[in-house]
Every structure is written in C-alpha cells, then in structure tokens.
Design a protein around this motif. Structure first.
Motif, PDB file in Angstrom:
ATOM      1  N   ASP A 481       0.921  -1.148  -0.196  1.00  0.00           N
ATOM      2  CA  ASP A 481       0.255   0.184   0.132  1.00  0.00           C
ATOM      3  C   ASP A 481       0.848   1.221   0.074  1.00  0.00           C
ATOM      4  N   PRO A 482       0.333   2.256  -0.700  1.00  0.00           N
ATOM      5  CA  PRO A 482       1.196   3.603  -0.888  1.00  0.00           C
ATOM      6  C   PRO A 482       1.307   4.178   0.766  1.00  0.00           C
ATOM      7  N   TYR A 483       2.297   4.902   0.776  1.00  0.00           N
ATOM      8  CA  TYR A 483       2.521   5.137   2.279  1.00  0.00           C
ATOM      9  C   TYR A 483       2.890   6.838   2.191  1.00  0.00           C
ATOM     10  N   PHE A 484       2.142   7.670   3.025  1.00  0.00           N
ATOM     11  CA  PHE A 484       2.041   9.054   2.975  1.00  0.00           C
ATOM     12  C   PHE A 484       3.297   9.573   4.006  1.00  0.00           C
ATOM     13  N   GLY A 485       3.390   8.698   5.138  1.00  0.00           N
ATOM     14  CA  GLY A 485       4.431   9.113   6.078  1.00  0.00           C
ATOM     15  C   GLY A 485       4.281  10.408   6.966  1.00  0.00           C
ATOM     16  N   ALA A 486       3.104  10.400   7.304  1.00  0.00           N
ATOM     17  CA  ALA A 486       2.652  11.682   8.309  1.00  0.00           C
ATOM     18  C   ALA A 486       1.668  11.346   9.005  1.00  0.00           C
ATOM     19  N   ARG A 487       1.407  11.787  10.266  1.00  0.00           N
ATOM     20  CA  ARG A 487       0.417  11.685  11.128  1.00  0.00           C
ATOM     21  C   ARG A 487      -0.681  12.628  10.686  1.00  0.00           C
ATOM     22  N   LEU A 488      -1.762  12.314  10.243  1.00  0.00           N
ATOM     23  CA  LEU A 488      -3.070  13.306   9.752  1.00  0.00           C
ATOM     24  C   LEU A 488      -4.060  13.334  10.944  1.00  0.00           C
ATOM     25  N   TYR A 496      -4.954  18.297   8.992  1.00  0.00           N
ATOM     26  CA  TYR A 496      -3.684  18.865   9.335  1.00  0.00           C
ATOM     27  C   TYR A 496      -2.657  17.661   9.709  1.00  0.00           C
ATOM     28  N   ILE A 497      -1.359  18.251   9.453  1.00  0.00           N
ATOM     29  CA  ILE A 497      -0.391  17.134   9.767  1.00  0.00           C
ATOM     30  C   ILE A 497      -0.220  17.445  11.308  1.00  0.00           C
ATOM     31  N   SER A 498      -0.341  16.301  12.020  1.00  0.00           N
ATOM     32  CA  SER A 498      -0.214  16.489  13.590  1.00  0.00           C
ATOM     33  C   SER A 498       0.889  16.128  14.181  1.00  0.00           C
ATOM     34  N   GLY A 499       1.810  15.594  13.681  1.00  0.00           N
ATOM     35  CA  GLY A 499       3.109  15.465  14.304  1.00  0.00           C
ATOM     36  C   GLY A 499       4.401  15.820  13.279  1.00  0.00           C
ATOM     37  N   ASN A 500       5.597  15.783  13.753  1.00  0.00           N
ATOM     38  CA  ASN A 500       6.588  15.957  12.928  1.00  0.00           C
ATOM     39  C   ASN A 500       6.816  14.851  11.854  1.00  0.00           C
ATOM     40  N   THR A 501       6.952  15.424  10.780  1.00  0.00           N
ATOM     41  CA  THR A 501       6.853  14.376   9.824  1.00  0.00           C
ATOM     42  C   THR A 501       8.381  13.447   9.843  1.00  0.00           C
ATOM     43  N   VAL A 502       8.416  12.283   9.704  1.00  0.00           N
ATOM     44  CA  VAL A 502       9.442  11.389  10.011  1.00  0.00           C
ATOM     45  C   VAL A 502      10.485  11.565   8.889  1.00  0.00           C
ATOM     46  N   LYS A 503      11.932  11.627   9.316  1.00  0.00           N
ATOM     47  CA  LYS A 503      12.910  12.024   8.436  1.00  0.00           C
ATOM     48  C   LYS A 503      13.098  10.452   7.558  1.00  0.00           C
ATOM     49  N   GLY A 504      13.162  10.911   6.220  1.00  0.00           N
ATOM     50  CA  GLY A 504      13.185   9.807   5.078  1.00  0.00           C
ATOM     51  C   GLY A 504      11.793   9.477   4.432  1.00  0.00           C
ATOM     52  N   SER A 505      10.618   9.891   5.170  1.00  0.00           N
ATOM     53  CA  SER A 505       9.459   9.435   4.749  1.00  0.00           C
ATOM     54  C   SER A 505       8.825  10.634   3.392  1.00  0.00           C
ATOM     55  N   PRO A 506       7.883  10.117   2.810  1.00  0.00           N
ATOM     56  CA  PRO A 506       7.521  10.789   1.542  1.00  0.00           C
ATOM     57  C   PRO A 506       7.079  12.280   2.011  1.00  0.00           C
ATOM     58  N   GLY A 515       1.803  20.900  11.632  1.00  0.00           N
ATOM     59  CA  GLY A 515       1.000  22.019  11.657  1.00  0.00           C
ATOM     60  C   GLY A 515       0.415  22.523  10.038  1.00  0.00           C
ATOM     61  N   ASP A 516       0.993  21.907   9.210  1.00  0.00           N
ATOM     62  CA  ASP A 516       0.369  22.392   7.718  1.00  0.00           C
ATOM     63  C   ASP A 516      -0.758  21.798   7.230  1.00  0.00           C
ATOM     64  N   GLU A 517      -1.551  22.753   6.927  1.00  0.00           N
ATOM     65  CA  GLU A 517      -2.922  22.081   6.577  1.00  0.00           C
ATOM     66  C   GLU A 517      -3.068  21.891   4.968  1.00  0.00           C
ATOM     67  N   ILE A 518      -3.435  20.709   4.899  1.00  0.00           N
ATOM     68  CA  ILE A 518      -3.452  19.995   3.447  1.00  0.00           C
ATOM     69  C   ILE A 518      -4.918  20.626   2.922  1.00  0.00           C
ATOM     70  N   VAL A 519      -4.639  21.393   1.785  1.00  0.00           N
ATOM     71  CA  VAL A 519      -5.971  21.866   1.176  1.00  0.00           C
ATOM     72  C   VAL A 519      -6.300  21.252   0.171  1.00  0.00           C
ATOM     73  N   SER A 520      -5.460  20.680  -0.955  1.00  0.00           N
ATOM     74  CA  SER A 520      -5.859  19.989  -2.009  1.00  0.00           C
ATOM     75  C   SER A 520      -4.823  19.013  -2.404  1.00  0.00           C
ATOM     76  N   VAL A 521      -5.203  17.693  -2.904  1.00  0.00           N
ATOM     77  CA  VAL A 521      -4.280  17.076  -3.652  1.00  0.00           C
ATOM     78  C   VAL A 521      -4.810  16.635  -5.053  1.00  0.00           C
ATOM     79  N   ASN A 522      -3.774  16.879  -6.113  1.00  0.00           N
ATOM     80  CA  ASN A 522      -4.096  16.981  -7.506  1.00  0.00           C
ATOM     81  C   ASN A 522      -5.323  17.855  -7.826  1.00  0.00           C
ATOM     82  N   GLY A 523      -5.546  19.076  -7.226  1.00  0.00           N
ATOM     83  CA  GLY A 523      -6.415  19.823  -7.526  1.00  0.00           C
ATOM     84  C   GLY A 523      -7.896  19.634  -6.944  1.00  0.00           C
ATOM     85  N   LYS A 524      -7.877  18.499  -5.982  1.00  0.00           N
ATOM     86  CA  LYS A 524      -9.250  18.452  -5.484  1.00  0.00           C
ATOM     87  C   LYS A 524      -9.175  18.633  -4.008  1.00  0.00           C
TER      88      LYS A 524
END
Length: 588
Positions: A481-488, A496-506, A515-524
């Motif tokens: 399965d594809p892996y994003f690599g962050a707690r959402l 929101y990304i709710s934890g530090n992204t793990v080094k080496g992850s996508p 703290g980043d807010e994911i607004v859209s993915v591929n325009g959606k």
C-alpha cells in the motif's frame, strides 16, 4: 538487671530524641489541601534548611514539587515563631534558637499517579517526595509519620512503611521514607503467601468484590511466573510486598516501582476495560522488584532528591522489564500465545523504522530519560526523529537476546538469574560493562562482545527475521500500500499534519511539516485523511497544496512503500522451531 534496664531506657530515649516526626491531616480535602507538620528535635546547627524534593524514586526527570507549598511557618520548642529565608525556590532556611524546630505548611495536590499527590474526598494518594519536606542534614535519622485520617470517609492506610500502632508508621531513614508511597482511602485488599512472605494487593475502585477476586487471580499468576524467572522472591524488608492500585476516573494512568511496593493508577475500572488494560502494568512493576530495585544501575545510586540521576542502563533496567511484562502474561495464560506474538509488531515497528538510530545508541537513549520521563517543557521537540524510548528499544533487544541465546540452548531467564545472584541479592550496583561481563560468563566472550559491540555500543539492529523464524514466527512486510508518512488529523473538515514528519518519509522529503494544513491533492479539495489515502492508489506522484502560516504553497509528494511489518505464528514452521516456541512461551 537494673543496669540493663537503665541502658535500654537510655537507648530508647536517645532514639526518640533523634527521630524526625511528621503529621498530615486532610480537613480541606474537598479543595485538594493537606496540612503537614514536622518536628526536628536536637538540631545542633545554628540553622536548618528544609526543602521539597525535585525528583522522585522511579522517575528520571525533575519535578518542581515546591510550587504546591504555601502557608509555611516555623517555631521553636516554646511555640515562638522562627525567622527563615528562601535561598532558592525549593528551600526554607530556618534560624535555630533552642535546638528544636517545628514547621507547618499547606500542600495542594491534585494528580493521582506514580509521582504526584492527590487529595480529595475519594482518597489521599501520597507520593512522599511530592508531599513532605525534608532536611538533608538529618537524612540518616529514623522517621515517624502520623496520618490523621478522615473517619467520616472510612479511610485506611496502605503503605510499605512499618506500622507502629494505629495510624502511626515509621521508616529507618529518609531514603526509605521517600520511597514509600501511601494510599489512604476506603480500599479493598487481597493477599497470599509465597515462601513465607506476604503479597498484598490493595485496590481503591468503585467495582465489585467479585471483579477484584477475578483480577487478583491474574495478579497471583504473574507473581508466581515472575518468581520463576529468578528462582525466588527478594527478601522484602518487612516480609511483605504491597501493590497500591487506584483505578478511578480522577486518577491518571501510571505505574511506579518501589522497594517493597508499587503504585498502579488508571482511569479504567476493572469493568470498563481495566481487567485486560491494567494487568500489563502489574506485570511490569512487579518485575522491577528484582530488576531496578535490587539489580540496580549505578547511575541511580545514591538517589539524588535535589537533582536528577542519569543512567546508561535503562535499556536493560526498563527495556528488558518491558520485554518480560508481555512474555510473562503469555506464560501465565493471561494473554493467548497468538495475541502475544501478533502484539510484538507494534513495538518492533516503532523501533525498527525510527530514524533515531542515526543519532543515539541504546545507552545514549537511556541518557535522554531526564528529558522524557514525564518531564515537561513548553518548547517543541523533534522526538519523532531523534529519540526511541528505552522501554521499547530495550524490549526488542531483550527479545533478540533471548532468541539468540535459545539458538545456543541457553535463555534469557538464566542470564537474568545470573544478574540477580551477582548484583541483586548482593545489592551491588552495576554498569554496562558489568552486564556485558555477566553475559560473557554465561554465553561466552565472543557472543557477548558481538551483541554489545553491534547493538549496545552501536545502534545496529539484529536479524529479527532469522531469530523469529527459529521459534516458528513469521516477520513479513505489511503490504505494498502507498505510504504518505505523516500523522494526519481532521478537525472541522480540515486536514492537518499533527506530528513531526519522519525523516526519510515521503511527507518529509516533500517538505511538509507539523501544523501544515492540506488544502488539496491533485487539485481536489480534501476534507479527511481517508480521501488522501484513496488518492494515493497506484503510487502516482501527488501535487499537494498546503497552507503554512496562512500562506498557500505547493509541493510534489511521491508515495512510498509502507515500512511496517506484521509478526505472526508460522503455520508451516518446522517441528524443531515449534518446539522452541513452546519452550519459550511455556508456563514455568
């Protein structure tokens, strides 16, 4: 005969003259207050400094207990008030006038766990360093304490302190006193005898006596299985060991070992998941009465109540204990073997996939304890990338060592017995080199040097696939399965990304951060974590628009492969491997 009687009376009088006494009362328990009085007789110095501790036995970080003390006053033998000064935030320096100093103060306490004190109309849950002031200059004196109970609340005292009479208890010195948590409430009790010593289980809860009976049956099984690891119980100082369990909604989940007792706290009642959820802490803390309390790292000796102790050995002291707390439940029949095996994956994945191996080995992870063991700070940390809990790290190393030894027809139980006989029964503190030497004596120098050079002094990982296979257990990557690599986290349809992204992850490589807010993915526009997961199908690169500090940005993320593994019983394992697995998990 007359001379002997006079000598006896003189010794008794002299001991009383050198005994520090305390009294604690709880009239204002509804507002979480206790009033504490202390009497220090025969003070020879011109002044005496009394202080609150900044640390607590079993905890590795600093805790500022003095912040909850107020209404302080000091008097002499005539009741005259004495002057005092504050030389630091934790101390009161009292001027001595006639050799006797009495102090009184109010304590606020409202956290029921293994470190702090909680005072309310359900109980007085007392961790001694969080409750009582002490005089470092008088630390070798015996101590007596009188708990002034609320009779209207049917309170009783449970503690490892020695009972004198009624509500009065004693300790031989300051260290034993500070190491003696006390639960005062209308608790229930069960006990049983093991080789001439008494194991008591005191439980403060709102459940039934039948639930306690059922739970106590599991406690007994754990005690007996852990005894089998070492071959014997420790010699408890007063011939008994007491579990002080408090399972109430106003408590905070915790467990804390002490020399002849342990604190067990949880918000889960036995009826509401506690029968299964709390028993692991019982197994962990009781194992500590050997490993930590008597097989003791030199970094914890002598225990410092004004600063924090740092140890190189918590991967062994806490980590190997964590390995055993799960294994013991399987051996005791509390956990099914299949559930125990499957459950290894959570800790394994956390340790195996952590980027922190790049920075610290298990010894250095142990050194981080003062910053992580219930320590508090206001500035963010990067624990996701630079820290692995010594509990978890040591647990998977304990698994690896046990299975490695079993390949040599040896086992970790017998190694722990050797540590017990050499360092526990003698109560001689050990260091990392002592563990290595004991392993060398048991399994051979080449084996011990290889294990320590690769996995303790360095941060390499053992070959778990081979080790687990040797006992008929499979280690398999979860899936493709594809892996994003962050707690959402989703809140009000915003992801929101709710934890530090793990080094080496996508997510890390794409420049995304906590703290980043994911607004859209591929325009959606996306409104949930599930939508993001669905859009990763096919491992196609994703164009992500995100908002950081109120500014929209874009990045490209290439999904990776899920790095997690499953651990399960191999139904096709060879007979020899199955036989080894059965011996590993069998009741002793």
């Amino acid at each position: 005969m007359k001379k002997i009687l006079i000598l006896f009376l003189f010794v008794g009088f002299n001991l009383a003259a050198q005994t520090n006494t305390y009294e604690i009362s709880f009239e204002n328990a509804a507002h979480h207050e206790a009033v504490i009085k202390a009497h220090f007789p025969n003070v020879k110095s011109r002044d005496l400094t009394v202080r609150m501790s900044r640390s607590s036995p079993g905890r590795y970080a600093l805790h500022e207990f003095a912040k909850n003390v107020y209404g302080f006053k000091a008097t002499n033998s005539k009741g005259e008030e004495l002057d005092f000064t504050r030389t630091d935030p934790y101390s009161w320096k009292v001027q001595n006038t006639d050799g006797e100093i009495n102090i009184e103060y109010i304590l606020f306490g409202n956290r029921g766990d293994g470190t702090y004190s909680q005072i309310d109309e359900t109980h007085a849950h007392l961790n001694i360093p969080a409750t009582f002031m002490y005089a470092e200059d008088l630390k070798d004196r015996p101590i007596e304490v009188d708990f002034d109970l609320r009779e209207d609340l049917d309170w009783k005292v449970a503690t490892q302190l020695k009972k004198i009479s009624g509500t009065k208890y004693s300790a031989p010195d300051l260290y034993y006193f500070m190491d003696s948590p006390t639960e005062i409430s209308n608790w229930s009790e069960r006990e049983f005898e093991v080789d001439g010593q008494t194991i008591k289980f005191v439980l403060h809860h709102l459940g039934t006596e039948e639930e306690l009976d059922q739970y106590f049956d599991q406690v007994q099984k754990i005690v007996l299985q852990e005894k089998q690891v070492y071959g014997e119980l420790p010699d408890y100082d007063y011939g008994e060991y007491v579990f002080l369990a408090c399972y109430l909604i106003n408590a905070s989940g915790d467990g804390m070992e002490h020399r002849n007792s342990t604190i067990l706290t949880s918000t889960r009642s036995l009826e509401n998941g506690g029968m299964k959820g709390n028993i692991g802490t019982v197994a962990h803390e009781f194992f500590h009465c050997w490993n930590v309390e008597r097989i003791r790292p030199e970094g914890l000796e002598p225990f410092n109540f004004s600063e924090t102790n740092m140890s190189d050995c918590l991967w062994f002291a806490e980590g190997f204990t964590s390995y055993y707390d799960g294994l013991i439940r399987a051996r005791a029949g509390i956990t099914e073997n299949e559930d125990y095996i499957n459950g290894l994956a959570g800790t394994f994945n956390y340790v195996w996939n952590s980027p922190a191996h790049e920075y610290f080995n298990p010894i250095e992870m142990s050194n981080q304890a003062p910053f992580v063991d219930a320590a508090t700070s206001v500035d963010p940390t990067n624990r996701e990338n630079m820290f692995i809990s010594y509990y978890s790290y040591g647990s998977v190393l304990g698994l690896a060592l046990d299975l490695s030894l079993r390949e040599k027809e040896l086992n970790l139980d017998d190694f722990m017995k050797k540590m017990w006989n050499k360092y526990g029964k003698t109560e001689v503190a050990y260091d990392v080199e002592d563990i290595q030497q004991t392993l060398s004596d048991y399994a051979g120098k080449e084996f011990a040097d290889n294990f320590f050079s690769n996995y303790i002094y360095e941060s390499e990982m053992p070959n778990y696939q081979e080790l687990l296979s040797s006992v008929g257990v499979k280690l398999e990557q979860k899936n493709d399965d594809p892996y994003f690599g962050a707690r959402l986290t989703t809140k009000d349809s915003t992801v929101y990304i709710s934890g530090n992204t793990v080094k080496g992850s996508p997510a890390y490589e794409a420049g995304l951060d906590k703290g980043d807010e994911i607004v859209s993915v591929n325009g959606k526009i996306v409104t949930s974590e599930e939508e993001i997961q669905e859009m990763m199908t096919g491992n196609q690169n994703l164009k992500i628009t995100f908002r950081r500090y109120d500014k929209e940005q874009t990045t490209e993320l290439k999904p990776g492969k899920n790095p997690e593994y499953t651990i399960s019983i191999d139904g096709n394992a060879k007979k020899e491997a199955v036989k080894k697995r059965e011996a590993w998990l069998a009741k002793k």
